[in-house]
Scaffold this motif. Structure first.
Motif, mmCIF file in Angstrom:
data_model
loop_
_atom_site.group_PDB
_atom_site.id
_atom_site.type_symbol
_atom_site.label_atom_id
_atom_site.label_comp_id
_atom_site.label_asym_id
_atom_site.label_seq_id
_atom_site.Cartn_x
_atom_site.Cartn_y
_atom_site.Cartn_z
ATOM 1 N N ASN A 35 37.545 51.656 14.359
ATOM 2 C CA ASN A 35 37.389 51.972 15.765
ATOM 3 C C ASN A 35 38.535 52.886 16.200
ATOM 4 O OD1 ASN A 35 36.557 51.846 18.459
ATOM 5 N ND2 ASN A 35 37.735 49.991 18.865
ATOM 6 N N HIS A 36 38.198 53.973 16.870
ATOM 7 C CA HIS A 36 39.221 54.936 17.268
ATOM 8 C C HIS A 36 38.982 55.354 18.705
ATOM 9 C CE1 HIS A 36 41.691 58.767 16.711
ATOM 10 N NE2 HIS A 36 42.496 57.779 16.418
ATOM 11 N N ARG A 37 38.702 54.364 19.536
ATOM 12 C CA ARG A 37 38.391 54.642 20.934
ATOM 13 C C ARG A 37 39.621 55.125 21.696
ATOM 14 N NH1 ARG A 37 38.906 51.424 25.304
ATOM 15 N NH2 ARG A 37 39.393 49.648 23.955
ATOM 16 N N THR A 38 40.789 54.478 21.441
ATOM 17 C CA THR A 38 42.005 54.834 22.176
ATOM 18 C C THR A 38 43.111 55.356 21.271
ATOM 19 O OG1 THR A 38 43.038 52.633 21.985
ATOM 20 C CG2 THR A 38 41.482 52.976 23.803
ATOM 21 N N GLY A 39 43.029 55.110 19.962
ATOM 22 C CA GLY A 39 44.110 55.486 19.064
ATOM 23 C C GLY A 39 45.345 54.632 19.225
ATOM 24 N N THR A 40 45.161 53.419 19.754
ATOM 25 C CA THR A 40 46.268 52.484 19.965
ATOM 26 C C THR A 40 45.854 51.106 19.464
ATOM 27 O OG1 THR A 40 45.577 51.674 22.150
ATOM 28 C CG2 THR A 40 46.831 53.744 22.084
ATOM 29 N N ILE A 41 46.739 50.138 19.619
ATOM 30 C CA ILE A 41 46.439 48.763 19.243
ATOM 31 C C ILE A 41 45.253 48.207 20.024
ATOM 32 C CG2 ILE A 41 48.022 47.706 20.901
ATOM 33 C CD1 ILE A 41 48.765 45.638 18.773
ATOM 34 N N GLU A 42 44.925 48.832 21.146
ATOM 35 C CA GLU A 42 43.776 48.397 21.950
ATOM 36 C C GLU A 42 42.466 48.522 21.186
ATOM 37 O OE1 GLU A 42 43.980 47.039 25.059
ATOM 38 O OE2 GLU A 42 46.152 47.106 24.717
ATOM 39 N N ASP A 43 42.449 49.308 20.106
ATOM 40 C CA ASP A 43 41.228 49.439 19.309
ATOM 41 C C ASP A 43 40.935 48.182 18.495
ATOM 42 O OD1 ASP A 43 40.751 51.996 20.240
ATOM 43 O OD2 ASP A 43 41.865 52.952 18.614
ATOM 44 N N VAL A 44 41.911 47.306 18.358
ATOM 45 C CA VAL A 44 41.703 46.032 17.666
ATOM 46 C C VAL A 44 41.037 45.056 18.622
ATOM 47 C CG1 VAL A 44 42.819 44.088 16.516
ATOM 48 C CG2 VAL A 44 43.738 46.405 16.238
ATOM 49 N N GLU A 45 39.911 44.518 18.213
ATOM 50 C CA GLU A 45 39.229 43.540 19.055
ATOM 51 C C GLU A 45 39.126 42.167 18.400
ATOM 52 O OE1 GLU A 45 35.616 44.844 20.835
ATOM 53 O OE2 GLU A 45 36.427 46.822 21.385
ATOM 54 N N HIS A 46 39.450 42.096 17.112
ATOM 55 C CA HIS A 46 39.402 40.808 16.408
ATOM 56 C C HIS A 46 40.592 40.707 15.462
ATOM 57 C CE1 HIS A 46 35.233 40.625 17.802
ATOM 58 N NE2 HIS A 46 35.044 41.815 17.246
ATOM 59 N N ILE A 47 41.292 39.584 15.489
ATOM 60 C CA ILE A 47 42.369 39.295 14.540
ATOM 61 C C ILE A 47 41.999 38.021 13.800
ATOM 62 C CG2 ILE A 47 44.815 38.761 14.249
ATOM 63 C CD1 ILE A 47 45.307 40.312 16.876
ATOM 64 N N VAL A 48 41.900 38.111 12.477
ATOM 65 C CA VAL A 48 41.524 36.976 11.641
ATOM 66 C C VAL A 48 42.681 36.676 10.699
ATOM 67 C CG1 VAL A 48 39.848 36.072 9.977
ATOM 68 C CG2 VAL A 48 39.101 37.672 11.770
ATOM 69 N N VAL A 49 43.129 35.428 10.679
ATOM 70 C CA VAL A 49 44.281 35.025 9.885
ATOM 71 C C VAL A 49 43.839 34.020 8.827
ATOM 72 C CG1 VAL A 49 46.590 34.008 9.919
ATOM 73 C CG2 VAL A 49 45.771 35.329 11.903
ATOM 74 N N LEU A 50 44.141 34.325 7.586
ATOM 75 C CA LEU A 50 43.911 33.389 6.475
ATOM 76 C C LEU A 50 45.256 33.094 5.834
ATOM 77 C CD1 LEU A 50 42.325 31.758 4.415
ATOM 78 C CD2 LEU A 50 41.766 33.895 3.222
ATOM 79 N N MET A 51 45.758 31.888 6.052
ATOM 80 C CA MET A 51 47.029 31.485 5.463
ATOM 81 C C MET A 51 46.751 30.601 4.257
ATOM 82 S SD MET A 51 50.304 29.498 7.139
ATOM 83 C CE MET A 51 51.092 30.959 7.827
ATOM 84 N N TYR A 221 37.878 28.464 11.579
ATOM 85 C CA TYR A 221 36.780 28.390 10.617
ATOM 86 C C TYR A 221 37.217 27.504 9.460
ATOM 87 C CZ TYR A 221 34.525 32.190 13.151
ATOM 88 O OH TYR A 221 33.913 32.945 14.130
ATOM 89 N N GLN A 222 36.473 26.411 9.260
ATOM 90 C CA GLN A 222 36.835 25.411 8.273
ATOM 91 C C GLN A 222 35.592 24.624 7.889
ATOM 92 O OE1 GLN A 222 39.490 22.659 10.359
ATOM 93 N NE2 GLN A 222 38.190 22.767 12.159
ATOM 94 N N ASP A 223 35.733 23.797 6.872
ATOM 95 C CA ASP A 223 34.674 22.856 6.529
ATOM 96 C C ASP A 223 35.101 21.470 6.976
ATOM 97 O OD1 ASP A 223 32.095 22.280 5.087
ATOM 98 O OD2 ASP A 223 33.448 20.945 3.983
ATOM 99 N N ALA A 224 34.148 20.705 7.505
ATOM 100 C CA ALA A 224 34.469 19.387 8.048
ATOM 101 C C ALA A 224 34.744 18.356 6.971
ATOM 102 C CB ALA A 224 33.329 18.907 8.955
ATOM 103 N N GLY A 225 34.304 18.622 5.752
ATOM 104 C CA GLY A 225 34.535 17.652 4.685
ATOM 105 C C GLY A 225 33.897 16.319 4.998
ATOM 106 N N THR A 226 34.677 15.257 4.950
ATOM 107 C CA THR A 226 34.164 13.927 5.294
ATOM 108 C C THR A 226 34.505 13.550 6.722
ATOM 109 O OG1 THR A 226 36.167 12.940 4.354
ATOM 110 C CG2 THR A 226 34.252 13.121 2.917
ATOM 111 N N GLY A 227 34.981 14.540 7.499
ATOM 112 C CA GLY A 227 35.260 14.287 8.907
ATOM 113 C C GLY A 227 36.607 14.816 9.327
ATOM 114 N N VAL A 300 41.220 31.061 9.454
ATOM 115 C CA VAL A 300 40.334 30.555 8.401
ATOM 116 C C VAL A 300 41.139 29.595 7.540
ATOM 117 C CG1 VAL A 300 38.828 31.164 6.473
ATOM 118 C CG2 VAL A 300 39.063 32.728 8.426
ATOM 119 N N VAL A 301 40.562 28.402 7.276
ATOM 120 C CA VAL A 301 41.266 27.371 6.519
ATOM 121 C C VAL A 301 40.397 26.963 5.335
ATOM 122 C CG1 VAL A 301 42.446 25.149 6.636
ATOM 123 C CG2 VAL A 301 42.289 26.579 8.689
ATOM 124 N N ALA A 302 40.937 27.077 4.141
ATOM 125 C CA ALA A 302 40.162 26.877 2.912
ATOM 126 C C ALA A 302 40.207 25.424 2.440
ATOM 127 C CB ALA A 302 40.699 27.776 1.808
#
Length: 696
Positions: A35-51, A221-227, A300-302
Motif C-alpha cells: 500500500n502506497h497511499r501516503t508513503g508513510t507509516i499510515e499505509d500500515v493498517e494491520h500489525i501481526v506479531v508472532l513471538m 489467534y490461538q487454539d483453545a486446546g482443552t480449554g 499469534v500464539v502457537a
C-alpha cells in the motif's frame, strides 16, 4: 485425538520435503505490492506479531551474511583477555559450535537453564564469562543456513534486526509481559515484579486494554486446546499439537481471567480454534484475512510443537510460520497493508556474543543521564539483585511490503519496541496510546522499529531462495533430547561472506579519552537522534565493566584513577568502539584525539592536538583501506586529517600509535551515519569489497 493439522503435519513428515511449500509463501509475499497511499507509516493498517520461543540471535543467525554474528571484527574481550567466543570451562574453554548431526533443524536439541538466577550468573555483572558454568557446554551450539533454510530465506527476502534484544535476563513469562504490557510490574503494582515463570495472576494494565479503550481493533489467534481457563492451564495441554502452550500471557491477568463471554477481553483473548473437533489451526486467521476483517493489531500464539522451544525442532516452527505467512498473503489487498513481526521471547540458555545494554546497577558501575527507575531488581530470596535487562539478542524478522530486500537493521530494540511501533501507527495527538509502563531508560535506549521500514518507496526486488528439496524430517514421534556436544577440535564458526543492505540509523556517538593528574577521563557524547548505552571494559581482567547511558543530545563523563598503565575499551551501538591504551607513569606528551563526522558525505575528520611540552610522533592507519597518515606534532600543534570512507561505505577503524606514552595506542571504529541507507560492515567475516564506492 489426531487433528486435521496434526495429520497434515505428520503426512509432511513422511514426505521427501517438509519445506517444499516454504519458498512459495515467501515468494508470494515478495511479489505482492505494498500500500502506497501516503508513503508513510499510515499505509500500515494491520500489525501481526508472532513471538516464538527460546532462541538466541547467534544460535540461529550467527553465520548469516552481513549481520553482526560470528565474524564480528570487534567483539568484547573477557577478563581472561580472550575474545568473548572463548567461554571459560574450568581450565579450558568452549567455542561456538555446530552439533554434529544430520538434519539439525529437525533434531530435538536439549532445553537449557534459562531462569533469572542462571542467566544473571552467565551475565556476571556484565563480565559475560559464565555461560558454560551456568548453562552447560550446549549453550554454545548454533545452527546454519543448511539447518534452517526457511529462517534464512525470510532474512534474505525481508529485514532482519541484529540488535534486537529480549527485555529481561530471564525466562519466557516475564519477557512476554514486557511485550504485552511494557514491564513486569517492576514498581510492585498488581502483583509484580515477576522475574520467573510465575503465573499467579496479576492486575497491572495491559496494552490491549489501551487499544480497546482507544477503539483500535485487536485479537489473539490461538487454539483453545482443552480449554482457555485455569483448569486447562490457560491453553497448556499434554497434546503438544493443540492449545497455546500457555504463551498467551494475557490470561495470567485477573482482568482477563474474570472476563465474561461477550466482553471484549473474553472474546478477543480467550477464544480461538478448537482443532480437536476438526479444522486447522489457521481457520480463523484465514477467514479474517479473506473477509477483510483482520484486526488492526493481532498476536499469534502457537501450540507447543511449533513454538521452537527446545527440545522441539526449529523447523517445526518454520512450518508454522510459513502457514501464518501463507494465510496473511492469501488476500493481496490485506497483505498490501500488513506488517508481520516474527520474534522470540528469550534466548533459552543459548549464547549470544553481544553484551546487552543495561542500566548501571550502582553508582560504582556506571552512570545514566536518564532515570533508571524500575530497571534494577532489588533481589529476593533465591534471586540475586541486578538489572532486569536488556537480555540477550534474539531474532527479529520484519516481514512486510515495506521491508523487502534482505536488509539488516542494527538499531537497538527490545520487546517494548513492538508496543511503541503500534503506538506510532495507531496513536493520535488526542489518544497517543503511549504505554506508561515502559521506563524512561528503556525508551531512551530502545527504538520503535520504524527504522526497519521504508514507507516512501516499497522495495520490489526479489531474491534467490534456498533449495529445500532435500529437507527430509525424521519420523513422527516425540524424541528424547539430542545432546549437543562440542567437537574434540574446536574452531570459530565461519560466517557467510558478503554485504547486506543496511538501514540508516539514528546514531552519532562520541567517546574521547584524556588524562589529567593521575586520572584517565572518558567523555561520552551523544549528538545523534536516539539514546545509547556505552559499555566500558578494562583490559586488566579485574575491574569493571561499567555501563553509561546517554540520551540524545546529552553527555556525561567519568574518570579512572591511573598511576601507570591503562587499558579501557568503549563499546556502543552498531559496532562503535573506542580503545585507550597507554602509560601515564612517564608521559612524553599529552596527545588528545577527537573526531568529527561528515554526515553529508559519510567521511570522518580526525583531530590530533599535542597539549604537552615535547614533540611526539603520531601514526594513524585505517585498517579498512590500509591508508596511513604520519606526522610529528610540536608542542601545542593541532592537526586535522580527512579520511575518505567511500570505499568502505562509511565504516572506519583507525588505529593511532604514538611515542607520547609508553604503549600508546588509541583506536576509533564504527560507522558514519548520513541519514541514508547503506551497507553492512565490510569487516564482518573479513569481506574484501573495499575500494568499491557505495551505490546507496
Amino acid at each position: 485425538m489426531t487433528t486435521t493439522d496434526r495429520r497434515n503435519f505428520l503426512r509432511l513428515l513422511g514426505s521427501t520435503s517438509l519445506a517444499s511449500m516454504f519458498p512459495a509463501s515467501i515468494a508470494r509475499a515478495l511479489e505482492l505490492p505494498g500500500n502506497h497511499r501516503t508513503g508513510t507509516i499510515e499505509d500500515v493498517e494491520h500489525i501481526v506479531v508472532l513471538m516464538q520461543e527460546n532462541r538466541s540471535f547467534d544460535h540461529y543467525f550467527g553465520t548469516l551474511r552481513g549481520v553482526r554474528g560470528y565474524g564480528d571484527p570487534r567483539p568484547v574481550n573477557l577478563p581472561s583477555g580472550k575474545p568473548v567466543w572463548y567461554q571459560p570451562d574450568g581450565g579450558s574453554y568452549v567455542l561456538p559450535f555446530r552439533p554434529n548431526a544430520d538434519k539439525l533443524g529437525l533434531q530435538f536439541v536439549e532445553d537449557l537453564a534459562h531462569d533469572w538466577t542462571t542467566t544473571h550468573q552467565a551475565w556476571n555483572q556484565g563480565k559475560y564469562d559464565q555461560w558454560v558454568p551456568s548453562k552447560g557446554a550446549a549453550s554454545m551450539a548454533h545452527l546454519t543456513r543448511k539447518d534452517i533454510p526457511f529462517h534464512y530465506a525470510l532474512a534474505d527476502a525481508f529485514t532482519i534486526c541484529d540488535a534486537y534484544h529480549c527485555s529481561l535476563l530471564g525466562p519466557t513469562d516475564p519477557n512476554r509481559y514486557y511485550m504485552w504490557t511494557g514491564y513486569v510490574g517492576n514498581d510492585g503494582t498488581g502483583g509484580g515484579p515477576v522475574i520467573d515463570n510465575a503465573e499467579a495472576g496479576y492486575g497491572w494494565s495491559t496494552y490491549p486494554e489501551a487499544l480497546e479503550k482507544a477503539g483500535i481493533s485487536w485479537k489473539i489467534y490461538q487454539d483453545a486446546g482443552t480449554g482457555l481457563d485455569a483448569a486447562g492451564f490457560w491453553g497448556w495441554t499434554d497434546d503438544a499439537y493443540i492449545g497455546n502452550y500457555g504463551d498467551n500471557s494475557l490470561l495470567y491477568f485477573h482482568q482477563y481471567q474474570n472476563a465474561q463471554p461477550g466482553s471484549a477481553l473474553y472474546e478477543k483473548a480467550r477464544t480461538g480454534t478448537n482443532i480437536s473437533a476438526g479444522g486447522t489451526l489457521f481457520d480463523i486467521l484465514r477467514s479474517d484475512v479473506a473477509n477483510n476483517t483482520l484486526p488492526k493489531v493481532s498476536w499469534v500464539v502457537a501450540p507447543e510443537a511449533y513454538t521452537e522451544h527446545p527440545n522441539w525442532p526449529a523447523n517445526y516452527g518454520a512450518w508454522y510460520v510459513s502457514q501464518v505467512l501463507d494465510a496473511l498473503t492469501s488476500n493481496p489487498e490485506v497483505w498490501a497493508k500488513t506488517v508481520f513481526l516474527v520474534t522470540y521471547d528469550e534466548n533459552d540458555g543459548f549464547f549470544d556474543h553481544v553484551v546487552p545494554p543495561y542500566a548501571p546497577p550502582s553508582a560504582t558501575q556506571g552512570k545514566s543521564t536518564v532515570a533508571t527507575t524500575n530497571e534494577i531488581f532489588a533481589g529476593s530470596s533465591g534471586n540475586p539483585a541486578g538489572p532486569y535487562g536488556l537480555g540477550a539478542r534474539v531474532p527479529m524478522l520484519v516481514v512486510s511490503p515495506w521491508s523487502k530486500g534482505g536488509w539488516v537493521n542494527s538499531q537497538v530494540f527490545d520487546h517494548t519496541s513492538i508496543i511503541r511501533f503500534i503506538s506510532e501507527r495507531f496513536g493520535t495527538v488526542k489518544a497517543p496510546l503511549t504505554e506508561p509502563n515502559i521506563s524512561p531508560w528503556r525508551r531512551a535506549v530502545c527504538g520503535d522499529l520504524r527504522s526497519a521500514f521504508d514507507f516512501t518507496k516499497p522495495d520490489s526486488r526479489s531474491v534467490t531462495l534456498p533449495d529445500t528439496s532435500s529437507f527430509a524430517p525424521p519420523d513422527q514421534l516425540r524424541h528424547p533430547d539430542f545432546d549437543a556436544v562440542p567437537p574434540a577440535h574446536q574452531a570459530l564458526p565461519e560466517q557467510e561472506g558478503g554485504l547486506r543492505p543496511a538501514r540508516a540509523l539514528p546514531y552519532e556517538l562520541h567517546a574521547a579519552g584524556w588524562s589529567d593528574q593521575g586520572s584517565f577521563w572518558i567523555d561520552f557524547v551523544n549528538t545523534g537522534l536516539a539514546g545509547a548505552c556505552f559499555h566500558v571494559r578494562s583490559g586488566d581482567g579485574a575491574s569493571g565493566p561499567w555501563s553509561y547511558t546517554v540520551e540524545a543530545g546529552k553527555s556525561l563523563a567519568d574518570s579512572w584513577a591511573v598511576a601507570g598503565a591503562y587499558d579501557l575499551s568503549v563499546y556502543g551501538a552498531n559496532g562503535f568502539l573506542r580503545q585507550f591504551k597507554g602509560d601515564l607513569s612517564a608521559p612524553r606528551a599529552d596527545l588528545r584525539i577527537t573526531n568529527r563526522y561528515d554526515r553529508l558525505r559519510g567521511n570522518l575528520e580526525l583531530i590530533l592536538v599535542n597539549r604537552g611540552g615535547a614533540h611526539c610522533q603520531v601514526t594513524v592507519e585505517n585498517t579498512y583501506s590500509g591508508e596511513k597518515f604520519s606526522q610529528v606534532l610540536a608542542p601545542g600543534q593541532r592537526v586535522e586529517h580527512h579520511w575518505n570512507l567511500q570505499g568502505s561505505f562509511g565504516w572506519y577503524d583507525l588505529v593511532v600509535t604514538s611515542n607520547a606514552e609508553s604503549g600508546f595506542q588509541h583506536r576509533l571504529a564504527g560507522h558514519v551515519e548520513t541519514g541514508r541507507d547503506g551497507f553492512s560492515d565490510p569487516a564482518i567475516a573479513n569481506t574484501q569489497l573495499l575500494g568499491v564506492e557505495a551505490a546507496a
